[in-house]
Design a protein around this motif. Structure first.
Motif, short mmCIF file in Angstrom:
data_model
loop_
_atom_site.label_atom_id
_atom_site.label_comp_id
_atom_site.label_asym_id
_atom_site.label_seq_id
_atom_site.Cartn_x
_atom_site.Cartn_y
_atom_site.Cartn_z
N TYR A 10 27.48 -1.77 -8.43
CA TYR A 10 28.25 -0.53 -8.28
C TYR A 10 28.10 0.36 -9.51
O TYR A 10 27.83 1.55 -9.42
N ARG A 25 24.40 1.69 -10.24
CA ARG A 25 23.90 2.71 -9.29
C ARG A 25 24.83 3.93 -9.24
O ARG A 25 24.59 4.86 -8.47
N ARG A 26 25.87 3.93 -10.08
CA ARG A 26 26.86 5.02 -10.05
C ARG A 26 26.29 6.36 -10.55
O ARG A 26 26.61 7.40 -9.96
N PRO A 27 25.49 6.39 -11.61
CA PRO A 27 25.02 7.70 -12.11
C PRO A 27 24.21 8.47 -11.06
O PRO A 27 23.46 7.87 -10.29
N ALA A 28 24.37 9.79 -11.06
CA ALA A 28 23.59 10.63 -10.14
C ALA A 28 22.11 10.57 -10.50
O ALA A 28 21.24 10.72 -9.65
N ASN A 70 22.27 3.93 -2.39
CA ASN A 70 23.55 4.30 -3.02
C ASN A 70 24.25 3.06 -3.56
O ASN A 70 23.77 1.93 -3.35
N ALA A 71 25.37 3.29 -4.25
CA ALA A 71 26.07 2.18 -4.93
C ALA A 71 26.60 1.16 -3.93
O ALA A 71 26.55 -0.05 -4.19
N ASP A 126 32.49 9.93 -12.06
CA ASP A 126 31.67 10.36 -10.92
C ASP A 126 31.21 11.80 -11.07
O ASP A 126 30.41 12.29 -10.28
#
Lengths: 52, 515
Positions: free
Chosen positions: B92, B95-98, B271-272, B497
């Motif tokens: 989670y 993989r959170r950064p854009a 995605n996360a 986020d």
């Protein structure tokens, strides 16, 4: 036969479930599509509503 | 023999086709290293299951259960399941950064040296990753060599070289190719171990007879060895003792959770949530496979009380297949072992080459604010492929030496990764104040203490990982508390986020993006 190894193994499976659910709920709460918040909690299918 | 060869030729054809399909998807260097951060759930589960199922699990674990008893379930199987259970927490965050990083050492750069153009920590992490995965790669080659040698009678060395050809072929297409062949391999492994387990139960006279024999046997693992005490194979700690088993468990769980190839794998999903969910499903899919592996290990003791002199317990499963399985089921089981070797070794070899070329060479080459153009990245991708070939050759040379037991070799590397990277990954992802000095101290303390404990023994009989990993975390916390907090761009991408423009720009600069 010692059941300790089997119990440890089962425990780890339970831990996997206990850890994933809060992570998925936290992602859902962000509402961000790029994190997968709108995808289903167990399939990540974007066409289905997430289980809140 | 002809059935074995026929099935193997069919297997190689499937692998080559899936590699070609995967290679065609590669258009950019991001596609090559992380599949373009767009991998779906099915492919993610397939590649992760197959990566877990290495020769250490398909050959090493049955061999360990055969020779050391059910305590191996605690140390290896429960350990690996524990590591996988923890991974959604890392997936989670990673993989959170854009703008996600592409490799594990690049993540280290982003988290600890985001304010620097060239990160010494990234380079050190890449060197450690390169060394560890090189050991993993030759362990896989060794496993494959053992199997093919047993079936065909070809010299072990020749078998290792044949494996290298398959391995390099699957790696040439980068991550997409690896993920596709892995998914095919995961299915083949499942079929193979089910075939093996059903046959073993039938030939041994049922599960009751297998357990009865396991509890009472005194036969040594290898002919000519000392008899083992009756009941030792079914005892909680077996011949290892509590400290060694718990140390193995912790190395395989906590150590595996921060293994760079897993952290890097979480950069690939689309995605996360997909990243976190894929590891949950991996746990579920691994259950039937490991039940079969346990049955094979225990059943092997009933069918072959002792192995011939001069072989290790790693040979147990292939020997069992040759002696007891009919050729059709036997060939499926042997393909499962080869699939396990291919699916893990290709990931490892890919990580070796990206560490060397992407994290070290490219990182230095494009320092000083230089940006990598599309043409530059195309050249880097070519160099990555050549490096895979060279490292493949070196892995074969390492495999020919047969340095270690398969499962033991994995535990050493996971233990080392855990000791060195545990604080950097977990504290880095969950504590904003975790900073560069603390990262350096945790890395150095973890490395020195792990090396000391492995060579000299851990003090007070404590599990090795508790000493090395524990001291690494404690030292990181102390340094973190007495030094300055890191700049915002070092942690914001992993804690917010909606990061600032400066943080997003830093991530692009670290990736050397031409934006």
């Amino acid at each position: 036969m010692s059941m300790f190894p089997i119990i440890m193994w089962i425990l780890m499976v339970v831990v996997a479930f206990v850890i994933y659910i809060p992570v998925a709920i936290k992602i859902n709460k962000t509402g961000l599509k790029r994190l997968g918040a709108t995808a289903h909690i167990f399939t990540c299918d974007p066409d289905k509503d997430p289980i809140k | 023999m002809s059935i074995y060869l026929g099935v193997f030729i069919g297997y190689f054809a499937i692998i080559i086709i899936s590699s070609i399909v995967g290679a065609k998807k590669v258009e950019t260097m991001g596609d090559f290293t992380t599949g373009g951060n767009s991998m779906g759930l099915i492919l993610g589960v397939g590649t992760s299951v197959a990566t877990w199922l290495s020769v250490a699990s398909v050959m090493g674990v049955p061999g360990n259960i055969y020779s050391r008893g059910v305590c191996a379930i605690t140390g290896w199987i429960a350990g690996w399941f524990g590591g996988t259970a923890l991974m959604p927490l890392i997936a989670y965050k990673i993989r959170r950064p854009a703008v996600p990083t592409r490799t594990f050492p690049e993540f280290i750069h982003a988290r600890y040296d985001a304010d620097k153009d060239v990160s010494p920590l990234q380079i050190v992490a890449a060197v450690i990753e390169l060394a560890g995965y090189f050991v993993f790669s030759f362990i896989q080659v060794q496993g494959f060599g053992i199997v093919l040698n047993r079936i065909t009678g070809l010299p072990f060395v020749t078998c290792c070289w044949l494996f290298m050809i398959i391995l390099v072929f699957t790696c040439f297409g980068g991550f997409q190719s690896v993920a596709r062949t892995d998914t095919v391999n995961a299915i083949l492994i499942l079929i193979g171990v089910i075939a093996g387990a059903i046959t073993v139960v039938n030939v041994a006279g049922g599960m009751g007879a297998i357990v009865e024999n396991f509890a009472t046997t005194t036969a040594p693992a290898v002919t000519g060895g000392n008899p083992i005490p009756a009941g030792s194979l079914t005892s909680t700690w077996g011949v290892f003792g509590a400290s060694a088993i718990m140390s193995t468990f912790l190395s395989n769980s906590l150590g595996a959770s921060v293994a760079p190839h897993w952290v890097a794998r979480f950069m690939a999903p689309k995605n996360a949530k997909t990243g976190a969910l894929q590891m949950f499903w991996v746990v579920i899919f691994l259950i039937p496979i490991f039940i079969c592996i346990v049955i094979i290990g225990m059943g092997g003791k009933a069918l072959m009380p002792s192995l011939p002199e001069g072989v290790t317990s790693d040979y147990m499963f292939p020997q069992l297949i040759i002696n007891y399985l009919n050729p059709v089921l036997g060939s499926l089981a042997l393909v499962a072992i080869c699939a396990a070797a291919v699916s893990t070794a290709n990931s490892m070899l890919l990580h070796c080459s990206t560490s060397l070329i992407y994290d070290i060479v490219r990182n230095i080459k494009f320092s000083g604010g230089k940006k990598a153009t599309v043409e530059d990245d195309a050249k880097t991708t070519k160099v990555l492929r050549i490096t895979i070939l060279v490292l493949g050759v070196l892995a074969v040379i390492g495999a020919i030496q047969q340095w270690s037991f398969l499962a033991d070799g994995f535990t050493y590397v996971y233990g080392a990764f855990g000791s060195v990277f545990f604080a950097m990954v977990w504290l880095g992802l969950y504590v904003k104040k975790m900073n560069r000095p603390a990262a350096w101290v945790s890395l150095i303390v973890g490395f020195i203490l792990y090396f000391y404990c492995v060579t000299q023994g851990a003090p007070f009989g404590l599990p090795t990982f508790i000493v090395s990993g524990g001291c690494s975390v404690i030292s990181a916390i102390i340094v973190m508390l007495v030094t300055k907090a890191p700049p915002v761009e070092c942690y914001e991408a992993y804690f917010s986020d909606d990061p600032s423009e400066a943080t997003v720009a830093a991530m692009h600069r670290i990736r050397r993006d031409d934006v």
